[in-house]
Structure formats: structure tokens, C-alpha cells
Scaffold this motif. Structure first.
Motif, mmCIF file in Angstrom:
data_model
loop_
_atom_site.group_PDB
_atom_site.id
_atom_site.type_symbol
_atom_site.label_atom_id
_atom_site.label_comp_id
_atom_site.label_asym_id
_atom_site.label_seq_id
_atom_site.Cartn_x
_atom_site.Cartn_y
_atom_site.Cartn_z
ATOM 1 N N GLY A 265 -4.590 12.083 -1.312
ATOM 2 C CA GLY A 265 -3.642 12.454 -0.268
ATOM 3 C C GLY A 265 -2.687 13.551 -0.693
ATOM 4 N N ASP A 266 -2.535 13.729 -1.998
ATOM 5 C CA ASP A 266 -1.624 14.760 -2.493
ATOM 6 C C ASP A 266 -2.139 16.173 -2.245
ATOM 7 O OD1 ASP A 266 -3.629 14.044 -4.331
ATOM 8 O OD2 ASP A 266 -2.488 14.759 -6.047
ATOM 9 N N PRO B 231 0.804 -1.227 0.000
ATOM 10 C CA PRO B 231 0.000 0.000 0.000
ATOM 11 C C PRO B 231 0.834 1.273 0.000
ATOM 12 C CG PRO B 231 -0.216 -1.205 2.080
ATOM 13 C CD PRO B 231 0.447 -2.120 1.122
ATOM 14 N N ASN B 232 2.040 1.234 0.541
ATOM 15 C CA ASN B 232 2.908 2.406 0.486
ATOM 16 C C ASN B 232 3.373 2.682 -0.938
ATOM 17 O OD1 ASN B 232 3.456 3.485 3.330
ATOM 18 N ND2 ASN B 232 3.762 1.287 3.616
ATOM 19 N N TYR B 233 3.693 1.643 -1.672
ATOM 20 C CA TYR B 233 4.079 1.823 -3.074
ATOM 21 C C TYR B 233 2.911 2.394 -3.876
ATOM 22 C CZ TYR B 233 8.451 -0.839 -2.558
ATOM 23 O OH TYR B 233 9.714 -1.256 -2.192
ATOM 24 N N ILE B 234 1.730 1.850 -3.652
ATOM 25 C CA ILE B 234 0.549 2.335 -4.370
ATOM 26 C C ILE B 234 0.301 3.805 -4.056
ATOM 27 C CG2 ILE B 234 -1.960 2.117 -4.580
ATOM 28 C CD1 ILE B 234 -1.557 -0.920 -3.972
ATOM 29 N N ALA B 235 0.347 4.149 -2.782
ATOM 30 C CA ALA B 235 0.079 5.526 -2.367
ATOM 31 C C ALA B 235 1.083 6.499 -2.954
ATOM 32 C CB ALA B 235 0.089 5.618 -0.846
ATOM 33 N N SER B 236 2.314 6.061 -3.133
ATOM 34 C CA SER B 236 3.363 6.963 -3.616
ATOM 35 C C SER B 236 3.151 7.399 -5.050
ATOM 36 C CB SER B 236 4.737 6.295 -3.480
ATOM 37 O OG SER B 236 4.893 5.246 -4.417
ATOM 38 N N LEU C 111 4.340 13.116 -4.450
ATOM 39 C CA LEU C 111 3.397 13.550 -5.477
ATOM 40 C C LEU C 111 3.254 15.064 -5.504
ATOM 41 C CD1 LEU C 111 0.646 10.856 -4.915
ATOM 42 C CD2 LEU C 111 1.999 11.135 -6.986
ATOM 43 N N SER C 112 3.039 15.668 -4.354
ATOM 44 C CA SER C 112 2.808 17.112 -4.330
ATOM 45 C C SER C 112 4.041 17.879 -4.796
ATOM 46 C CB SER C 112 2.400 17.571 -2.929
ATOM 47 O OG SER C 112 3.402 17.267 -1.982
ATOM 48 N N VAL D 230 5.351 20.063 0.297
ATOM 49 C CA VAL D 230 6.275 20.006 -0.836
ATOM 50 C C VAL D 230 7.707 20.173 -0.314
ATOM 51 C CG1 VAL D 230 7.023 21.302 -2.889
ATOM 52 C CG2 VAL D 230 4.589 20.813 -2.517
ATOM 53 N N PHE D 231 8.650 19.406 -0.883
ATOM 54 C CA PHE D 231 10.038 19.526 -0.445
ATOM 55 C C PHE D 231 10.436 21.004 -0.451
ATOM 56 C CE2 PHE D 231 10.911 15.040 -2.300
ATOM 57 C CZ PHE D 231 10.257 14.460 -1.224
#
Length: 314
Positions: A283-284, A81-86, A268-269, A292-293
Motif C-alpha cells: 500500500g505504500d 488491521p489498521n495497526y498492522i497496515a501502518s 510509511l511513504s 507523502v505529507f
């Protein structure tokens, strides 16, 4: 209990390389320009608590070459699920490492990239062939670490699925000055530390990155993101993992620390802000989870928030 309720809601929604050799020096093909970088190259490693990764000599050796994100967090457990969310801005209520085929209504970063004419590719180490859909191969490649193939608008579309490639394709792409704007690299299950140790993964990472970070076909205005899919300790509600930003796009910020609160949604953001991609509306756009970084936010005018009470992420 709040996490369980959120997971229940998400489930209801669901129901409706081997080391790469340096390429010869030559003129680099122009990429679609971003405000802070033109290429992003992400590497996901496996199942390691922040403190353990931070103390490893190999990861320590990389700190002076970029920015340490010391307040970066995975979103859930287990790995998939972490990979999917990313890439999708949601893990769709997934709470295991199963085989999924999300229909075409499930969008991801790929939709945003293609809409703006940006190129993308995922490099999967030890995957035997382009668009390979089986669950594993020779106990090295595992589909659960390849979120792109779980989306049917990619896996059933020949034009898109040709971008789901074995990691050996990276050398060819660099030799042809054809590094995509967006690259997602998944090491095999030994090199990512899943079936080995963080020390093993760290040594692999240094050997893998060393030639790339000297290769003009790779490094030209590129942001390299190295992080872990999740913490090993499931009782740690912060799901704290190490993340590093490397590459010449952060060359002026070498050996610095960014303590802003980030999660995998920040991947993502950050891309959305850098290239003006819009968003996925998941979630983005959750301001508490998608800062954002900072070096990108400073260039794009994105306003981060000070997260003082983050939700549980385990």
C-alpha cells in the motif's frame, strides 16, 4: 462488493505510559539525518470520528502548535488491521482483533529502517516487560494494538524484540539522549480512548506531550504524529480520522491545515521519502492511498496526486 472482493483476495494471500517526565537539558546525540526530520514519534489513539475529535477542547488546544491533516483516513475495521497496515503496508486480509504470528516473509518498516542503519523502538504503555507476547495484561495493555509483536521476525529475534518495550523505557532513553529515529507509542486502553472517551484521551495526550515538546532530548528535529486507528462509525466509507503533526520539524508551519488526501499508508511513504528507504511494494506504493505529507514532499521532490475518487475504506 469491491471491498469484499479485495478483502477476499487479501485473505487468500494470507493463507499462502504514564506521563513521561522531562529529561535534564544536555547535548543531544546525533541521529541519522532525514531531509525533513531526523526522528518520528507516532501516537495512535482509538476509534473516534473526525468531527468528535476535532471538537474536543484538548485537541483544539493542540491545533495552534502544528499542522492539522483534515483529510486523513484509516484503512479498514476493526482496530488491529489498521495497526498492522501502518507498519507493513498491508493488513494481510485481517478482519478481526485476533492473535497473529506472521512468519518472516512478512516484512515491515523495520526491515527498511534496519537496512539503512536507522534505529527503532515501540513503546507500549502498561506492557509488563520487554518482548511480552501474551494477548493482554491487567486489562490495560492489549497485544492487538502492538503490530510489531505479531511479526515473527521481531518476536522470535532477541536483538529486535528488545526494541518492543514498556513505555517507561522512554524516560530512560531520553535521559540517555537515545531517542530512536523511529518510535511508535501505544497508550494503554484507557488513555487511548478505547475504554473511556475522546475527552479522556485528549487530556491524557496534552499532559503526556507537554513536557516532551519542551525537552531538547525529545524534540530536536522530531516529527510527532498523532492520529486515530479508525473511525467509530463503520457506515462511514471514508473512515475519516483526525491527524496532527507536531514538533520542531514543523515549527514554521504552526497553526496551518494540510488538506491533501492521506491514509495510514502515508505514514510509511512519508518515512520512506524522508530517509530514502525504498519501499515495501504494498500500500505504500499505491499512489491513491500513500501521498507523502506535503511538507516532506516539498523537500524530497515527491509528487503527490490529487485523489478525487477514493476507494471505500470500511
Amino acid at each position: 462488493m469491491l471491498f469484499k472482493k479485495l478483502l477476499s483476495i487479501s485473505m487468500a494471500v494470507l493463507a499462502t505510559a504514564s506521563t513521561v517526565q522531562a529529561a535534564p537539558t544536555s547535548k543531544v546525540t546525533a541521529a541519522v539525518a532525514g531531509q525533513a526530520f531526523d526522528h518520528v514519534f507516532m501516537i495512535f489513539l482509538e476509534n473516534t470520528d473526525y468531527a468528535l475529535a476535532y471538537s474536543d477542547p484538548s485537541f483544539q488546544s493542540l491545533l495552534s502548535s502544528g499542522i492539522l491533516l483534515n483529510n486523513y483516513h484509516a484503512l479498514t475495521h476493526p482496530s488491529e488491521p489498521n495497526y498492522i497496515a501502518s507498519i507493513a503496508g498491508s493488513y494481510y486480509g485481517v478482519n478481526n482483533d485476533g492473535t497473529y504470528n506472521f512468519d518472516s516473509s512478512y516484512t515491515s518498516i523495520v526491515n527498511l529502517l534496519e537496512a539503512k542503519g536507522l534505529t527503532w523502538k515501540t513503546y507500549q504503555e502498561s506492557m509488563p516487560s520487554v518482548c511480552y507476547t501474551d494477548s493482554s495484561y491487567k486489562s490495560l495493555y492489549y497485544r492487538k494494538h502492538n503490530p510489531f509483536i505479531s511479526h515473527q521476525y521481531i518476536s522470535t529475534n532477541a536483538a529486535r524484540c528488545k526494541n518492543v518495550v514498556p513505555s517507561t523505557q522512554l524516560t530512560t532513553d531520553l535521559n540517555n539522549n537515545a531517542l530512536p529515529n523511529y518510535s511508535f507509542f501505544t497508550p494503554n486502553i484507557k488513555n487511548d480512548g478505547h475504554d473511556t472517551t475522546v475527552g479522556y484521551a485528549g487530556k491524557w495526550l496534552v499532559n503526556f506531550l507537554s513536557p516532551l515538546l519542551k525537552n531538547p532530548a525529545f524534540i530536536s528535529n522530531t516529527l510527532v504524529v498523532v492520529t486515530f486507528d479508525e473511525a467509530e462509525d463503520y457506515t462511514d466509507e471514508t473512515n475519516h480520522v483526525l491527524a496532527l503533526l507536531l514538533g520542531d520539524s514543523v515549527s514554521s508551519l504552526k497553526n496551518t491545515v494540510d488538506s491533501t488526501y492521506y491514509t495510514h499508508y502515508s505514514l510509511l511513504s512519508t518515512l520512506e521519502s524522508n530517509w530514502g528507504l525504498g519501499n515495501l511494494g504494498r500500500g505504500d506504493v499505491n499512489k491513491q492511498l500513500s501521498n507523502v505529507f506535503s511538507f516532506v514532499a516539498a523537500k524530497t521532490g515527491y509528487q503527490n496526486v490529487n485523489v478525487t475518487n477514493p476507494p471505500p475504506l470500511n
